[in-house]
Scaffold this active site. Structure first.
Site, PDB file in Angstrom:
ATOM      1  N   LYS A 171       0.870  -1.186   0.000  1.00 17.87           N
ATOM      2  CA  LYS A 171       0.000   0.000   0.000  1.00 17.87           C
ATOM      3  C   LYS A 171       0.895   1.220   0.000  1.00 17.87           C
ATOM      4  CE  LYS A 171      -4.415   1.059   0.233  1.00 17.87           C
ATOM      5  NZ  LYS A 171      -5.595   0.276  -0.189  1.00 17.87           N
ATOM      6  N   ASP A 178      -6.946   4.269  -4.519  1.00 19.75           N
ATOM      7  CA  ASP A 178      -7.648   4.121  -3.236  1.00 19.75           C
ATOM      8  C   ASP A 178      -8.269   5.506  -3.013  1.00 19.75           C
ATOM      9  OD1 ASP A 178      -7.876   2.143  -0.785  1.00 19.75           O
ATOM     10  OD2 ASP A 178      -7.499   4.087   0.116  1.00 19.75           O
TER      11      ASP A 178
HETATM   12  P1  NDP Z   1     -12.905   7.820  -2.833  1.00 22.45           P
HETATM   13  O1  NDP Z   1     -11.817   8.806  -2.722  1.00 22.45           O
HETATM   14  O2  NDP Z   1     -13.561   7.615  -4.159  1.00 22.45           O
HETATM   15  O3  NDP Z   1     -14.033   8.113  -1.719  1.00 22.45           O
HETATM   16  C1  NDP Z   1     -13.759   8.036  -0.335  1.00 22.45           C
HETATM   17  C2  NDP Z   1     -14.921   8.549   0.509  1.00 22.45           C
HETATM   18  O4  NDP Z   1     -14.640   8.487   1.914  1.00 22.45           O
HETATM   19  C3  NDP Z   1     -15.229   9.972   0.264  1.00 22.45           C
HETATM   20  O5  NDP Z   1     -16.564  10.212   0.523  1.00 22.45           O
HETATM   21  C4  NDP Z   1     -14.272  10.614   1.300  1.00 22.45           C
HETATM   22  O6  NDP Z   1     -14.437  11.939   1.565  1.00 22.45           O
HETATM   23  C5  NDP Z   1     -14.556   9.799   2.490  1.00 22.45           C
HETATM   24  N1  NDP Z   1     -13.431   9.875   3.458  1.00 22.45           N
HETATM   25  C6  NDP Z   1     -12.151   9.509   3.272  1.00 22.45           C
HETATM   26  N2  NDP Z   1     -11.398   9.690   4.356  1.00 22.45           N
HETATM   27  C7  NDP Z   1     -12.223  10.220   5.276  1.00 22.45           C
HETATM   28  C8  NDP Z   1     -12.037  10.632   6.606  1.00 22.45           C
HETATM   29  N3  NDP Z   1     -10.841  10.548   7.219  1.00 22.45           N
HETATM   30  N4  NDP Z   1     -13.124  11.111   7.276  1.00 22.45           N
HETATM   31  C9  NDP Z   1     -14.342  11.172   6.666  1.00 22.45           C
HETATM   32  N5  NDP Z   1     -14.568  10.788   5.383  1.00 22.45           N
HETATM   33  C10 NDP Z   1     -13.531  10.328   4.716  1.00 22.45           C
HETATM   34  O7  NDP Z   1     -12.302   6.438  -2.304  1.00 22.45           O
HETATM   35  P2  NDP Z   1     -12.801   4.972  -2.544  1.00 22.45           P
HETATM   36  O8  NDP Z   1     -14.272   4.938  -2.763  1.00 22.45           O
HETATM   37  O9  NDP Z   1     -11.899   4.366  -3.542  1.00 22.45           O
HETATM   38  O10 NDP Z   1     -12.474   4.294  -1.143  1.00 22.45           O
HETATM   39  C11 NDP Z   1     -13.434   4.177  -0.084  1.00 22.45           C
HETATM   40  C12 NDP Z   1     -13.017   3.072   0.880  1.00 22.45           C
HETATM   41  O11 NDP Z   1     -12.950   1.824   0.172  1.00 22.45           O
HETATM   42  C13 NDP Z   1     -11.640   3.230   1.530  1.00 22.45           C
HETATM   43  O12 NDP Z   1     -11.665   2.651   2.809  1.00 22.45           O
HETATM   44  C14 NDP Z   1     -10.733   2.387   0.629  1.00 22.45           C
HETATM   45  O13 NDP Z   1      -9.577   1.966   1.289  1.00 22.45           O
HETATM   46  C15 NDP Z   1     -11.669   1.236   0.330  1.00 22.45           C
HETATM   47  N6  NDP Z   1     -11.366   0.432  -0.842  1.00 22.45           N
HETATM   48  C16 NDP Z   1     -11.168   0.995  -2.065  1.00 22.45           C
HETATM   49  C17 NDP Z   1     -10.931   0.182  -3.163  1.00 22.45           C
HETATM   50  C18 NDP Z   1     -10.779   0.747  -4.525  1.00 22.45           C
HETATM   51  O14 NDP Z   1     -10.589  -0.054  -5.442  1.00 22.45           O
HETATM   52  N7  NDP Z   1     -10.867   2.048  -4.733  1.00 22.45           N
HETATM   53  C19 NDP Z   1     -10.827  -1.254  -3.032  1.00 22.45           C
HETATM   54  C20 NDP Z   1     -11.106  -1.756  -1.711  1.00 22.45           C
HETATM   55  C21 NDP Z   1     -11.352  -0.919  -0.669  1.00 22.45           C
HETATM   56  P3  NDP Z   1     -13.038  12.767   1.918  1.00 22.45           P
HETATM   57  O15 NDP Z   1     -11.879  11.942   1.442  1.00 22.45           O
HETATM   58  O16 NDP Z   1     -13.114  13.968   1.162  1.00 22.45           O
HETATM   59  O17 NDP Z   1     -13.026  13.002   3.388  1.00 22.45           O
HETATM   60  O1  2IT Z   2      -7.927  -1.541  -0.714  1.00 17.08           O
HETATM   61  C1  2IT Z   2      -7.861  -2.051  -1.862  1.00 17.08           C
HETATM   62  O2  2IT Z   2      -8.013  -3.260  -2.038  1.00 17.08           O
HETATM   63  C2  2IT Z   2      -7.636  -1.167  -3.007  1.00 17.08           C
HETATM   64  N1  2IT Z   2      -7.547   0.035  -2.815  1.00 17.08           N
HETATM   65  C3  2IT Z   2      -7.457  -1.734  -4.375  1.00 17.08           C
HETATM   66  C4  2IT Z   2      -6.040  -2.174  -4.597  1.00 17.08           C
HETATM   67  C5  2IT Z   2      -5.707  -2.615  -6.008  1.00 17.08           C
HETATM   68  O3  2IT Z   2      -4.516  -2.911  -6.205  1.00 17.08           O
HETATM   69  O4  2IT Z   2      -6.568  -2.655  -6.877  1.00 17.08           O
END
Ligand code: NDP
Ligand code: 2IT
Length: 446
Positions: A126, A166
């Site tokens: 990561k 992410d």
């Molecule tokens: P995005 O950036 O598209 O969206 C993230 C969301 O979470 C936004 O609404 C953001 O608002 C909010 N957020 C993030 N940090 C905080 C914080 N500290 N306090 C309050 N709100 C927060 O990210 P993703 O949708 O890609 O990711 C969402 C979750 O899914 C994360 O936990 C990520 O690790 C997980 N994930 C993502 C994957 C992927 O492929 N993208 C795969 C597997 C898991 P803001 O940041 O502005 O505060």
């Molecule tokens: O938390 C996760 O699994 C991700 N942000 C996706 C990682 C990836 O390599 O697609």
């Protein structure tokens, strides 16, 4: 917890002070693994767990960049290469002001077991930066990404370490990062996933985490003879993962009534469907980090500064960030009759919150199982890049669906085999651990 795992956790805390999220992830894992160490002393004597909590390599670097007014800024960049026992390091990059070493270590640690569950050959890593994309122009984001990759490029490669997106890193950022990698390495390779569809990306990757989470939840519901049809669903977040989850849950006949952002949550009694789902993408790409405009646009209710867990729903899909469901939130959900909680985000539920779900006997899926569809589809993107052959939308989606079913099966069966039927946390932690642990044993003292 046994004396043995307690001691490992104490050492982790002593060696890595001020990293509470990392301690939390190790503790959750250790609680599930006691029974494994009892049955398999060989892991204990080879100190497999002690090795796993230490990253194979940790890279930290300076990221200098210039804003549109010509002012200099310095951010911190990271890549944690956690474990390569079963494949090249694989995992996302997070750009968010809250990013620090402890948060990335917890994410890298979780990623190792998640990637193992996907059944694909991927190790865990990561990375990211404390850069805040909020309010930045496209040019500023591009310059930041170029500077970030100017250092990162020497540490990664299609057979070494393959980053992806992410929080704060989506298709746009992957494009800028890829462009810079290509210039520096003089190679067009699948060194990143989540790429654009015209230059090596996979169909369905943007939807994959959210779709996968709903597929996993669907499998859990099936074990109780239930489906998504007619269910009321609460989603948190409004980013990439939340969007995919809303889309698939709606497609399966559910009514999604909430999404949330750092400013509060939206309650839409009519359900979030059709153009409202597309609007989520607009909200996210506006770089403003607010969901309130949804309420004005579609006549829904907005609750400032609140989380959606007090709303009466059948299924909850937390898709925002870590530690967003505390003990009180979990109690509220249970009181309101929730039957399933499936995590789209990484570690959105605290250990105390999990204990509430566990005691209530509801279906609860930890992120490392239920959100593995994102990285699994990254794995499918790597396969397509290696073959230099793109697959159709249907092909990728059906492989993703199969993978999620298999992950569910592994978790379900492993939980049963280790004497805790229905406990998806134990199932996921143990099944994810065993494959990596055996690979480490096979490879000697690594
Ligand atoms: P995005 O950036 O598209 O969206 C993230 C969301 O979470 C936004 O609404 C953001 O608002 C909010 N957020 C993030 N940090 C905080 C914080 N500290 N306090 C309050 N709100 C927060 O990210 P993703 O949708 O890609 O990711 C969402 C979750 O899914 C994360 O936990 C990520 O690790 C997980 N994930 C993502 C994957 C992927 O492929 N993208 C795969 C597997 C898991 P803001 O940041 O502005 O505060
Ligand atoms: O938390 C996760 O699994 C991700 N942000 C996706 C990682 C990836 O390599 O697609």
């Amino acid at each position: 917890m046994s004396e043995y795992t307690k001691q490992i956790l104490e050492e982790v805390k002593a060696k890595n002070p001020s990293e509470p999220e990392f301690h939390q992830a190790v503790e959750e894992m250790a609680e599930s693994l006691d029974i494994v160490f009892e049955r398999h002393p060989e892991y204990r004597s080879a100190k497999i767990m002690e090795r796993m909590v230490e990253p194979e390599r940790l890279i930290m670097f300076r990221v200098p960049w210039m804003d549109d007014q010509g002012e200099f800024h310095i951010n911190r960049g990271f890549r944690i290469e956690m474990n390569s026992a079963i494949g090249p390091y694989k995992g996302g990059l997070r750009f968010h002001p809250s990013v620090n070493l402890g948060i990335l270590k917890f994410l890298a640690f979780e990623q190792v077991f998640k990637n193992s569950l996907t059944t694909l050959p991927m190790g865990g890593g990561k990375g990211g930066s404390d850069f805040n994309p909020k309010g930045k122009s496209d040019n500023e984001i591009m310059r930041f990404c170029q500077s970030f990759m100017s250092e990162l490029f020497r540490h990664i490669g299609p057979n070494t370490d393959v980053p992806a997106g992410d929080i704060g890193v989506g298709g746009k950022e992957i494009g800028y990062l890829f462009g810079q990698y290509k210039r520096l390495a003089n190679e067009f390779t699948g060194v990143l996933t989540g790429k654009g569809i015209n230059w090596g990306g996979s169909l369905i990757r943007p939807e994959a985490t959210g779709f996968g989470n709903v597929y996993f939840a669907e499998e859990m519901l099936k074990t109780k003879g239930q489906t998504f049809e007619g269910k009321r669903v609460a989603v948190s977040g409004f980013g990439n993962v939340a969007w995919g989850a809303v889309k698939k849950a709606t497609e399966l006949g559910a009514k999604v009534v909430t999404i949330s952002g750092p400013d509060g949550f939206i309650y839409d009694e009519e359900g979030i469907s059709g153009e409202k789902i597309d609007y989520m993408l607009e909200l996210r790409s506006s770089n403003n980090d607010v969901v309130a405009p949804y309420a004005e646009n579609f006549g829904a209710k907005f609750f400032e500064g609140k989380k959606p867990w007090g709303v009466k729903v059948d299924v909850a899909l937390p898709c925002a960030t870590q530690n967003e469901i505390y003990e009180e939130d979990a109690k509220e959900l249970v009181k309101n009759g929730v039957i399933a909680v499936s995590e789209g985000a990484n570690m959105p539920t605290t250990i105390e919150g999990y204990k509430v779900f566990n005691a209530a006997g509801i279906l609860y899926a930890p992120g490392k199982a239920s959100n593995a569809g994102g990285v699994a589809t990254s794995g499918l993107e790597m396969s397509q890049n290696s073959m230099r052959l793109p697959w159709s939308r249907e092909e990728v989606d059906s492989r993703l669906h199969e993978i999620m079913k298999r992950i569910h099966e592994q978790c379900y069966e492993t939980a049963e085999r280790f004497g805790t039927p229905g406990n998806y946390v134990n199932g996921a932690n143990i099944a994810g651990f065993l494959k990596v642990a055996d690979a480490m044993l096979d490879q000697g003292l690594v």
